[in-house]
Design a protein around this motif. Structure first.
Motif, short mmCIF file in Angstrom:
data_model
loop_
_atom_site.label_atom_id
_atom_site.label_comp_id
_atom_site.label_asym_id
_atom_site.label_seq_id
_atom_site.Cartn_x
_atom_site.Cartn_y
_atom_site.Cartn_z
N THR A 15 0.82 -1.26 -0.04
CA THR A 15 0.05 0.17 0.12
C THR A 15 0.95 1.33 -0.05
O THR A 15 0.45 2.47 -0.44
N GLU A 16 1.98 0.97 0.44
CA GLU A 16 3.05 2.49 0.47
C GLU A 16 3.80 2.62 -0.82
O GLU A 16 4.54 3.61 -0.88
N ARG A 17 3.45 1.54 -1.87
CA ARG A 17 4.32 1.80 -3.05
C ARG A 17 3.44 2.17 -4.25
O ARG A 17 2.43 2.12 -4.22
N PRO A 18 4.16 3.38 -4.89
CA PRO A 18 3.47 3.97 -6.09
C PRO A 18 2.64 2.87 -7.27
O PRO A 18 1.68 3.39 -7.86
N GLU A 19 3.31 1.81 -6.95
CA GLU A 19 2.81 0.79 -8.34
C GLU A 19 1.56 0.10 -7.90
O GLU A 19 0.93 -0.70 -8.71
N ALA A 20 0.98 0.24 -6.54
CA ALA A 20 -0.13 -0.32 -6.25
C ALA A 20 -1.34 0.30 -6.51
O ALA A 20 -1.50 1.52 -6.84
N SER A 21 -2.39 -0.55 -7.15
CA SER A 21 -3.39 0.18 -7.69
C SER A 21 -4.24 1.07 -6.61
O SER A 21 -4.28 0.81 -5.55
N PRO A 22 -5.02 1.93 -7.24
CA PRO A 22 -5.64 2.84 -6.08
C PRO A 22 -6.78 2.17 -5.41
O PRO A 22 -7.06 2.30 -4.15
N TRP A 23 -7.45 1.29 -6.12
CA TRP A 23 -8.37 0.32 -5.53
C TRP A 23 -7.98 -0.47 -4.39
O TRP A 23 -8.55 -0.62 -3.44
N TYR A 24 -6.64 -0.83 -4.58
CA TYR A 24 -6.24 -1.73 -3.72
C TYR A 24 -5.77 -1.02 -2.39
O TYR A 24 -6.15 -1.51 -1.14
N ARG A 25 -5.40 0.30 -2.55
CA ARG A 25 -4.95 1.09 -1.09
C ARG A 25 -6.18 1.22 -0.68
O ARG A 25 -6.21 1.09 0.53
N LEU A 26 -7.25 1.76 -1.28
CA LEU A 26 -8.44 1.96 -0.48
C LEU A 26 -8.84 0.86 -0.02
O LEU A 26 -9.54 0.79 1.20
N GLN A 27 -9.02 -0.36 -0.51
CA GLN A 27 -9.59 -1.59 -0.10
C GLN A 27 -8.56 -2.16 1.32
O GLN A 27 -9.42 -2.40 2.10
N LEU A 28 -7.28 -2.12 1.37
CA LEU A 28 -6.63 -2.52 2.19
C LEU A 28 -6.54 -1.45 3.37
O LEU A 28 -6.73 -2.02 4.52
N ALA A 29 -7.18 -0.38 3.28
CA ALA A 29 -7.53 0.70 4.41
C ALA A 29 -8.70 0.08 5.16
O ALA A 29 -8.70 0.33 6.39
N GLU A 30 -9.56 -0.54 4.61
CA GLU A 30 -10.70 -1.09 5.21
C GLU A 30 -10.49 -2.42 5.65
O GLU A 30 -11.15 -2.79 6.58
N LEU A 31 -9.67 -3.15 5.02
CA LEU A 31 -9.56 -4.55 5.49
C LEU A 31 -8.49 -4.69 6.59
O LEU A 31 -8.59 -5.58 7.12
N ALA A 32 -7.27 -3.96 6.60
CA ALA A 32 -6.30 -4.06 7.62
C ALA A 32 -6.92 -4.05 9.02
O ALA A 32 -6.61 -4.87 9.82
N PRO A 33 -7.86 -3.09 9.27
CA PRO A 33 -8.49 -3.28 10.94
C PRO A 33 -9.32 -4.54 11.08
O PRO A 33 -9.49 -4.53 12.10
#
Length: 196
Positions: free
Chosen positions: A157-175
């Motif tokens: 999630t901290e890397r620029p090559e991650a898809s935007p939807w991946y980052r948003l989904q992981l923000a909800e999945l991580a908790p």
């Protein structure tokens, strides 16, 4: 093979028509139905993929296991099975998978570097499969696929090559904890246009 259609949605996530997928993604992409799937093995590893470099939208980004668009009248589980088979060559493993709705209300809008927009109601599903299930990516869809630990997934999630939807989904999945701990959110909050 016929023309692949996407399901167009109104603000209440009700189906209001369909359109060819190939001509629907541009600078004014209409709001439409999609899904994301995270394939998790029984040891808790997640299948992470890199989209093919010649994909029309967001080529080469790293993301979850697979994503796609349910066709008109197609149920969510059937759409996921189709994409796991066609995109990742996981026919047998997918057929024996256990599917869990984890983020049924997820939606997002993202703009690629070339201005192409994704504008989707995109429920997120976990597919739990046996360890070492075979994966044979379709090179027209997937450049690369590998099983990752959850910690490595979080680092992406901290890397620029991650898809935007991946980052948003992981923000909800991580908790929610590690992938095998994600609770079943049920089907009540899936969009009205989409059956399970």
């Amino acid at each position: 093979m016929g023309v692949e259609e996407i399901v167009l949605l109104n603000a209440d996530d009700e189906a209001v028509g369909s359109a060819p997928k190939s001509t629907s993604h541009h600078r004014n992409t209409p709001y439409h139905l999609a899904f994301s799937c995270y394939v998790v093995d029984t040891e808790g590893r997640v299948l992470i993929t890199r989209r093919a470099l010649d994909k029309q939208t967001f080529p080469g980004v790293w993301t979850g296991s697979c994503c796609g668009h349910p066709g008109p009248g197609e149920k969510l589980r059937d759409a996921i099975l189709r994409r796991l088979r066609d995109e990742l060559g996981m026919g047998d493993a997918a057929a024996s998978a256990t599917f869990t709705s984890v983020l049924p209300r997820f939606q997002y809008r993202a703009v690629a570097e070339d201005g192409t927009v994704e504008n989707e109601r995109c429920p997120v599903v976990r597919a739990t499969v046996p360890v070492n299930g075979p994966v044979r990516p379709n090179p027209e869809e997937v450049e690369w696929a590998e099983w990752w630990t959850w910690d490595r997934c979080l680092e992406l999630t901290e890397r620029p090559e991650a898809s935007p939807w991946y980052r948003l989904q992981l923000a909800e999945l991580a908790p929610l904890g590690a992938p095998l701990e994600w609770p079943d959110a049920g089907q009540r909050d899936l969009p009205p246009a989409l059956g399970w």
